[in-house]
Write an enzyme that holds these catalytic residues in place. Structure first.
Site, PDB file in Angstrom:
ATOM      1  N   ASP A  55       8.914  -9.575   5.927  1.00 24.26           N
ATOM      2  CA  ASP A  55       9.081  -8.339   5.739  1.00 24.26           C
ATOM      3  C   ASP A  55       9.738  -8.129   4.437  1.00 24.26           C
ATOM      4  OD1 ASP A  55       9.746  -5.313   7.322  1.00 24.26           O
ATOM      5  OD2 ASP A  55      11.294  -6.058   6.006  1.00 24.26           O
ATOM      6  N   TYR A  60      14.860  -4.603  -2.360  1.00 21.98           N
ATOM      7  CA  TYR A  60      15.388  -5.876  -2.266  1.00 21.98           C
ATOM      8  C   TYR A  60      14.935  -6.459  -3.669  1.00 21.98           C
ATOM      9  CZ  TYR A  60      14.939  -4.989   2.785  1.00 21.98           C
ATOM     10  OH  TYR A  60      15.311  -4.516   4.163  1.00 21.98           O
ATOM     11  N   LYS A  85       8.462  -1.461   1.919  1.00 28.58           N
ATOM     12  CA  LYS A  85       8.753  -0.373   2.224  1.00 28.58           C
ATOM     13  C   LYS A  85       9.041   0.584   1.026  1.00 28.58           C
ATOM     14  CE  LYS A  85      11.699  -2.642   5.622  1.00 28.58           C
ATOM     15  NZ  LYS A  85      11.920  -4.039   5.056  1.00 28.58           N
ATOM     16  N   HIS A 118      11.539   3.772   3.930  1.00 31.31           N
ATOM     17  CA  HIS A 118      12.541   2.996   4.330  1.00 31.31           C
ATOM     18  C   HIS A 118      13.730   3.824   5.007  1.00 31.31           C
ATOM     19  CE1 HIS A 118      14.883  -0.562   2.527  1.00 31.31           C
ATOM     20  NE2 HIS A 118      15.048  -0.437   3.528  1.00 31.31           N
TER      21      HIS A 118
END
Length: 291
Positions: A55, A60, A85, A118
């Site tokens: 994931d 990120y 996401k 998200h």
């Protein structure tokens, strides 16, 4: 030096069926920003632990690095379940479609196994979050129909947000990914998702490490001869929650995978469930928008 474990694939890691017939592995490896990614750890998870569910998210900043690790691992694409996401800054019809393609390019894949919105709130000036949510979801539905996403879903959505999508009469989200750990158990949301045939996926299963020092968790760890993290992950999995613990340390990843060889009793499951305090940790690292 970490001792190489028996492959997780040999443990027959269970999968949870989605309402479109696909199956998502119940245990995965989470990543995050601010030092939450390690090339060595991802390779170890894929090659030595048999992890096949990873994931990540655009937020990120590690999609490209993750793609390189996947290629280097030698694991075939069809064996993997890759989730990423869509960041709220990319919400909107055209921008969503472009963001999905950009994520695929950074990951080095032709399709995503799961693509999630998200957050329920948007970052589009001058437009309501509801309007932008629905427009964005329409784009995700089309990406799903085109085959660019094998499944689509949401993250951090509450019951009213899910009902909003249902009222549109389109595709019901395949997954809702939400914070879930011994101190944060949104069971009404879990039950609602199950009623609507939405798979509930939980992040932060170790409560950012806070659960690992709780006396109840330590008591059970001693009782079962397991680590505190294994107790927390096993409790989450036994609740039927798809669970994605994060770690950048190979030995921790190995430890987190060894959760299919024991079962918590119903009494001990309840013992952990009694720890719920509605403590949310996500605001420590993510802003929460209003609108």
């Amino acid at each position: 030096m970490v001792t190489k474990p028996t492959s997780c694939t040999a443990l027959s890691c269970p999968a949870v069926p989605l309402h479109n017939g696909l199956n998502i592995p119940i245990l995965g490896l989470g990543t995050s920003h601010y030092g939450g990614y390690s090339h060595e750890a991802v390779l170890y998870a894929l090659q030595e632990c048999g992890i096949r569910h990873i994931d990540t998210a655009k937020r990120y900043g590690c999609e490209e690095a993750l793609g390189k690790a996947v290629t280097e691992s030698g694991v075939q694409r069809e064996e993997l379940w890759i989730t990423t996401k869509l960041w709220p800054g990319d919400y909107g019809y055209q921008s969503t479609k472009q963001a999905c393609r950009d994520s695929c390019a950074r990951l080095g894949v032709d399709y995503l196994d799961l693509y999630l919105m998200h957050w329920p709130d948007s970052m589009v000036p001058g437009r309501s979050s509801q309007e932008v949510r629905l427009e964005t979801w329409r784009a995700l539905e089309e990406l799903y129909d085109e085959g660019l996403c094998r499944a689509i879903g949401v993250s951090n959505f509450l019951i009213p947000h899910l009902n909003e999508l249902k009222d549109c009469g389109g595709i019901v989200p395949h997954v809702n990914q939400v914070e879930f750990h011994p101190f944060q158990q949104p069971m009404k949301l879990v039950e609602h998702c199950r009623k609507e045939n939405i798979v509930f996926e939980g992040y932060c299963p170790l409560a950012k490490g806070q659960a690992l020092t709780h006396p109840h968790i330590l008591e059970l760890a001693k009782k079962y001869g397991r680590s505190a993290s294994q107790i927390c992950i096993r409790w989450s999995i036994q609740n039927g929650v798809v669970t994605i613990p994060k770690s950048t340390k190979p030995d921790r990843i190995y430890e987190n995978c060894q959760v299919f060889g024991f079962t918590l009793t119903s009494e001990d499951m309840a013992y952990i469930s009694d720890l719920h305090t509605n403590q949310k940790l996500i605001h420590l690292t993510f802003p929460i928008w209003k609108g």
